[in-house]
Design a protein around this motif. Structure first.
Motif, short mmCIF file in Angstrom:
data_model
loop_
_atom_site.label_atom_id
_atom_site.label_comp_id
_atom_site.label_asym_id
_atom_site.label_seq_id
_atom_site.Cartn_x
_atom_site.Cartn_y
_atom_site.Cartn_z
N ARG A 1 33.48 3.88 17.28
CA ARG A 1 32.10 3.98 16.81
C ARG A 1 31.53 2.61 16.45
O ARG A 1 30.38 2.29 16.78
N TYR B 1 30.73 0.76 19.62
CA TYR B 1 29.49 1.25 20.23
C TYR B 1 28.26 0.66 19.53
O TYR B 1 27.33 0.16 20.19
N LEU B 2 28.27 0.70 18.20
CA LEU B 2 27.12 0.15 17.46
C LEU B 2 27.01 -1.36 17.67
O LEU B 2 25.90 -1.88 17.81
N TYR C 1 35.68 -6.30 16.08
CA TYR C 1 35.92 -4.86 16.12
C TYR C 1 37.30 -4.51 15.59
O TYR C 1 37.50 -3.42 15.04
N GLU D 1 22.16 5.77 13.30
CA GLU D 1 23.41 6.23 13.88
C GLU D 1 24.49 6.52 12.84
O GLU D 1 25.45 7.22 13.14
N VAL D 2 24.37 5.95 11.63
CA VAL D 2 25.44 6.08 10.64
C VAL D 2 24.96 6.83 9.40
O VAL D 2 25.52 7.87 9.03
N ARG E 1 37.81 4.53 13.26
CA ARG E 1 36.37 4.30 13.40
C ARG E 1 36.05 3.17 14.38
O ARG E 1 34.88 2.83 14.55
#
Length: 442
Positions: free
Chosen positions: A288, A291-292, A278, A433-434, A285
């Motif tokens: 986000r 989360y994904l 991450y 989601e994106v 970002r």
């Protein structure tokens, strides 16, 4: 005598002296204005000139800081879009200048880039097996991670959860190798020993005689067997295949050991691995992406656990149906049914068809009893068992699942078919989601 130093200096005295009046001093306001005007137009001081210039200077539409723009506003107050467009235009102009001014440098950079890409491709091609091992280990580690997180939710440290998950996996493998494998080996040996008798019984059956009288199957089979035995290359290939089976067993054992070791390390360091992954995303970002990433890893983990439970239930029901139907080699066929159930969508159906065909050796009644029990259970599994077990996994449409399984099996065989559904679920999650929200904002 009168003292001139002590005389008053008034205008009468000045007039009496007969001299001219002194000139008035400079106006302070005018002096201040002149100085401010000179300070505003002061030339810049000397700057060091670079000794070497690899690129010619590029003239862009944007001037130095403070230079007014075309609309009269200072450059620093231009909109962000105009500044981005100006920078992009300047970059393109600079790239064109480099292309025309330094063809040798451009050719060298292009050659170096192509060589680096070929080197990376060669490294990946030479380590394909290692990448498969890493993928399998990561797949299993994600499957065991829900168990570890459940134990962590009870207040235990992660090390305790990892140890419990590894012990559970070791217990399952020990029970499998100590109980099921000997039965499967014995029944496999019995099946191989009884195969000639079953073949001879089939050849002496009335059904085969009817086919032979119409199509001459017996003569064709005898001729093909004689051709195969008469060719020495075929015999050599058979012995080479036997040696190949032995080496394949050794390689499989080595691969299993490596995958288990990598699984242990991945399971122990999975939070740290995800944390550093991450961190590679931009800070704006990162929430986000996190989360994904958590959604994808959680979905894959629940899918692996759910599919394992479904495959175990499938093998158990197959064993019960085989025992009721009186079909021999029950443990071997049940193991085959459970193994095929790991392949999503088509695995359980294929295993049931194969076992039904094998049950025809014991008679059509046995095959009918097994097929009735097993295929009724498949309907119950599809509508009641799988939705409950797979409730926390990402749902994948049937058409996408079939295409993913076929593509995965073509690439990596059984392992690719097992990993196809979670990967397809991850891709669909990213699209949902994106990509789709981004397209909606345009």
């Amino acid at each position: 005598m009168q003292d001139h130093d002590s005389a008053p200096a008034g205008p009468d005295a000045a007039g009496d002296s007969g001299g001219a009046a002194p000139p008035p001093g400079p106006d302070p306001t005018v002096v201040a204005r002149v100085r401010s005007w000179l300070a505003a137009r002061r030339l810049p001081g000397p700057r060091p000139r670079p000794r070497f210039e690899l690129r010619p200077p590029v003239t862009t539409a944007a001037g130095p800081p403070g230079t007014p723009a075309s609309d009269g506003s200072p450059a620093g107050t231009q909109p962000a879009g105009a500044q981005h467009a100006g920078a992009q235009q300047a970059g393109l102009q600079q790239l064109r200048t480099v292309q025309w001014a330094h063809p040798v440098q451009l050719g060298f950079l292009l050659t170096f880039g192509v060589g680096l890409a070929l080197l990376l491709f060669g490294i990946i091609s030479a380590n394909t097996q290692l990448l498969v091992w890493i993928g399998a280990a990561l797949f299993i580690a994600l499957g065991l991670d829900p168990v570890v997180r459940r134990i962590e939710s009870w207040g235990a440290p992660r090390g305790v959860g990892v140890a419990a998950a590894v012990l559970m996996l070791a217990a399952i493998l020990t029970a499998f190798f100590s109980i099921l494998i000997p039965i499967v080996v014995d029944q496999t040996a019995s099946f191989i020993n009884d195969l000639p008798r079953m073949v001879s019984d089939f050849l002496e059956s009335e059904f085969f005689h009817d086919l032979d009288s119409q199509f001459g199957i017996h003569d064709i089979a005898v001729n093909e067997v004689e051709k195969f035995i008469g060719d020495s290359a075929n015999v050599t290939a058979v012995f080479g295949g036997l040696f190949g089976v032995g080496s394949a067993i050794v390689n499989t054992g080595f691969s299993v050991l490596i995958v288990l070791v990598l699984t242990l390390y991945f399971l122990a360091t999975l939070p740290a691995m995800k944390y550093w992954a991450y961190r590679l995303a931009p800070a704006s970002r990162r929430p986000r992406v996190e989360y994904l990433g958590e959604e994808i890893t959680s979905s894959v983990g629940h899918y692996v656990m759910g599919q394992s439970v479904v495959a175990g239930l499938n093998g158990l029901v197959a064993f019960i149906a085989i025992s009721i139907a009186g079909v021999p080699f029950g443990a071997l066929l049940a193991f085959f049914a459970g193994l095929m159930a790991f392949v999503p969508l088509v695995g359980a159906l294929t295993g049931g068809i194969v076992i039904t065909l094998v049950a025809l050796i014991s008679g059509w009644q046995a095959a009918l009893i097994f097929a009735a029990i097993y295929f009724i259970y498949l309907q119950v599994e599809a509508y009641f068992v799988s939705p409950r077990v797979m409730s926390q996994a990402v749902a994948v449409p049937g058409s996408v699942a079939v295409i993913a399984v076929i593509a995965g099996a073509a690439l990596l065989g059984v392992l690719g078919a097992l990993m196809a559904i979670p990967l397809a679920a991850a891709v669909m999650l990213v699209l949902r989601e994106v990509l789709i929200p981004r397209q909606d904002r345009l």
